[in-house]
Design a protein around this motif. Structure first.
Motif, PDB file in Angstrom:
ATOM      1  N   GLY A  30       0.813  -1.211   0.000  1.00 20.77           N
ATOM      2  CA  GLY A  30       0.000   0.000   0.000  1.00 20.77           C
ATOM      3  C   GLY A  30       0.844   1.256   0.000  1.00 20.77           C
ATOM      4  N   HIS A  31       0.425   2.227  -0.844  1.00 17.96           N
ATOM      5  CA  HIS A  31       1.152   3.490  -0.949  1.00 17.96           C
ATOM      6  C   HIS A  31       0.192   4.604  -1.352  1.00 17.96           C
ATOM      7  CE1 HIS A  31       1.084   2.992  -5.345  1.00 17.96           C
ATOM      8  NE2 HIS A  31       1.400   1.730  -5.104  1.00 17.96           N
ATOM      9  N   MET A  98      -5.182   5.276  -0.499  1.00 15.67           N
ATOM     10  CA  MET A  98      -4.022   4.420  -0.740  1.00 15.67           C
ATOM     11  C   MET A  98      -4.371   3.452  -1.850  1.00 15.67           C
ATOM     12  SD  MET A  98      -2.821   3.553   3.183  1.00 15.67           S
ATOM     13  CE  MET A  98      -2.006   2.078   2.621  1.00 15.67           C
ATOM     14  N   ARG A  99      -3.333   2.896  -2.456  1.00 16.12           N
ATOM     15  CA  ARG A  99      -3.552   1.829  -3.435  1.00 16.12           C
ATOM     16  C   ARG A  99      -2.459   0.790  -3.265  1.00 16.12           C
ATOM     17  NH1 ARG A  99      -2.751   5.660  -8.310  1.00 16.12           N
ATOM     18  NH2 ARG A  99      -4.979   5.642  -8.016  1.00 16.12           N
ATOM     19  N   SER A 100      -2.796  -0.431  -3.645  1.00 16.82           N
ATOM     20  CA  SER A 100      -1.807  -1.511  -3.610  1.00 16.82           C
ATOM     21  C   SER A 100      -1.442  -1.836  -5.057  1.00 16.82           C
ATOM     22  CB  SER A 100      -2.378  -2.742  -2.912  1.00 16.82           C
ATOM     23  OG  SER A 100      -3.425  -3.293  -3.688  1.00 16.82           O
ATOM     24  N   PRO A 106      -5.348  -2.040   0.270  1.00 22.00           N
ATOM     25  CA  PRO A 106      -4.026  -1.517   0.631  1.00 22.00           C
ATOM     26  C   PRO A 106      -3.816  -1.502   2.146  1.00 22.00           C
ATOM     27  CG  PRO A 106      -5.403   0.219  -0.321  1.00 22.00           C
ATOM     28  CD  PRO A 106      -6.194  -1.044  -0.357  1.00 22.00           C
TER      29      PRO A 106
END
Length: 109
Positions: A30-31, A98-100, A106
């Motif tokens: 996750g970011h 967030m997205r993974s 995430p």
């Protein structure tokens, strides 16, 4: 000891371009949506990956320790950078997007 410049997660827009210096597995989990991944160990040879901007560049890791060291080094190189206080843990706790990398939920590991 010099004080590393800090910025609070609440002072960053959800779509902020941040430089994420965590390891690959952390990044994949996750970011931030517009983050640029430059693992801490590759920063010296990856300066061309940093955003070309006149604005201060936020640097983030999991909790703020690694990004603190990266910010100190980048400041010595003449970059206008700031450490994201609390890192991705604070980002997630603030409910920011967030997205993974694999489409799963995430998370910050």
């Amino acid at each position: 000891m010099s004080q590393t410049p800090l910025i609070s997660v609440s002072d960053l827009p959800d779509d902020a371009v941040v430089v994420d210096v965590r390891e690959d597995n952390e990044w994949h989990a996750g970011h931030a949506p517009n983050a640029i991944h430059v693992p801490m160990g590759t920063v010296p040879e990856s300066l061309d990956k940093l955003p070309d901007t006149d604005e201060t560049i936020p640097v983030i890791c999991r909790s703020g320790g690694r990004s603190d060291r990266v910010v100190q080094w980048l400041v010595q190189q003449g970059f206008d950078v700031v450490n994201v206080d609390g890192g991705m843990r604070a980002w997630a706790a603030a409910g920011k997007q967030m997205r993974s990398e694999d489409g799963s939920e995430p998370s910050v590991i």
